[in-house]
Design an enzyme around this catalytic site. Structure first.
Site, short mmCIF file in Angstrom:
data_model
loop_
_atom_site.label_atom_id
_atom_site.label_comp_id
_atom_site.label_asym_id
_atom_site.label_seq_id
_atom_site.Cartn_x
_atom_site.Cartn_y
_atom_site.Cartn_z
CD GLU A 106 -2.84 0.92 2.32
OE1 GLU A 106 -3.31 2.03 3.04
OE2 GLU A 106 -3.33 -0.20 2.79
CG ASP A 108 -1.92 4.49 2.91
OD1 ASP A 108 -2.38 3.90 2.09
OD2 ASP A 108 -1.73 4.09 4.02
CD GLU A 110 -4.73 7.19 5.73
OE1 GLU A 110 -4.45 7.48 6.85
OE2 GLU A 110 -5.20 6.14 5.55
#
Length: 302
Positions: A106, A108, A110
């Site tokens: 993953e 990311d 955010e």
């Protein structure tokens, strides 16, 4: 059959080369209807303006999210986002790449909301083989709610680079040579979501979501996907780079996929250092209290 050495033959050869390049790369115009699908939210995610805009909404009942129709293994992804304005405390807007499964990879972005007048926190992380804990957080040097800004992930076999409006803010290098797993074998989809996380997102969960301000809305605008797709036959990136591949080496080295070997030049390195000096607010590599048995090995590498 050899093509004749004529203007027509040259044109056909050029068209064939373009087709080969198209098979290698997935370079998509900004059409959310073609490239993405809203996957949850019961109508709170909407594709608008003939596929040019996608909005996600959050209320007390549910958030919403979407994902790419294709999977990718390495690429350069750009996404324009305008974040939730005003009092966004407790909300999290995301844009990330992820594979599926307990040992997933993953990458990311955010965006942790805040009270009106307080800055967003940009939270980044990298998971490989199910292991994350590589958080770095930043404040932004602009208001991300008044206009669209471009958030980019460059992912190639050597490194992952996070950028904002073309300015790099984080580089995660492939350090498998010292035992650090690196995402390189699991294809990933592009995901995005808007959801409530007021148990941790804003000031450690001290500030809760003010539901009188709902619905909260984040907007996703123009995007660019310049990447290698994953199909039932595997990744076109892997096939084109294999010594057994019949794909033209000139195609795999074309300028359209320069990201495959891209690295930070001296100017980009200076810009990243400026961001990290002035806007980084958390770095797992300096959190000795968290890693009392010693920092992760990549933190000590040059």
């Amino acid at each position: 059959m050899a093509l004749p050495s004529t203007p027509l033959g040259s044109l056909v050869a050029s068209l064939l080369l373009l087709l080969l390049t198209a098979n290698f790369l997935a370079t998509n115009a900004s059409d959310f209807n073609k490239n993405f699908q809203v996957t949850w939210g019961d109508g709170r995610g909407k594709i608008l303006n003939n596929g040019k805009l996608l909005t996600l909404s959050l209320d007390k009942i549910s958030g919403s999210g979407f994902e790419s129709k294709n999977q990718y293994l390495f690429g350069k992804i750009d996404m324009q986002i305008k974040l939730v304005p005003g009092d966004s405390a407790g909300t999290v807007t995301t844009y990330y790449l992820s594979s599926i499964g307990p040992n997933h990879d993953e990458i990311d972005f955010e965006f942790l909301g805040n009270q009106s007048g307080q800055p967003y926190t940009l939270h980044t992380n990298v998971f490989s083989q199910g292991k994350g804990n590589r958080e770095q957080q930043f404040h932004l040097w602009f208001d991300p709610t008044t206009d669209f800004h471009t958030y980019s992930v460059l992912w190639n076999p050597q490194r992952i680079i996070f950028s904002v409006d073309g300015t790099p803010l984080r580089e995660f290098k492939n350090m498998e040579s010292i035992g650090v797993p690196f995402p390189k074998s699991q294809p990933m989809r592009i995901f995005a979501s808007l959801w409530n996380a007021d148990d941790w997102a804003t000031q450690g969960g001290r500030i809760k979501t003010d539901w009188t301000k709902a619905p909260f809305t984040a907007s996703y605008g123009s995007f660019s996907i310049n990447a290698c797709t994953w199909t039932s036959r595997g990744s076109s990136c892997t096939a084109s780079q294999s010594s057994a591949s019949t794909t033209s080496s000139s195609t795999s080295r074309s300028s359209s996929n320069s990201w495959m070997n891209q690295e930070l030049d001296s100017t980009s390195q200076e810009r990243m250092n400026w961001v990290r000096k002035n806007y980084m607010i958390y770095n797992y590599c300096t959190d000795k209290s968290r890693f009392s048995q010693g920092l992760p090995p990549e933190c000590n590498a040059s």
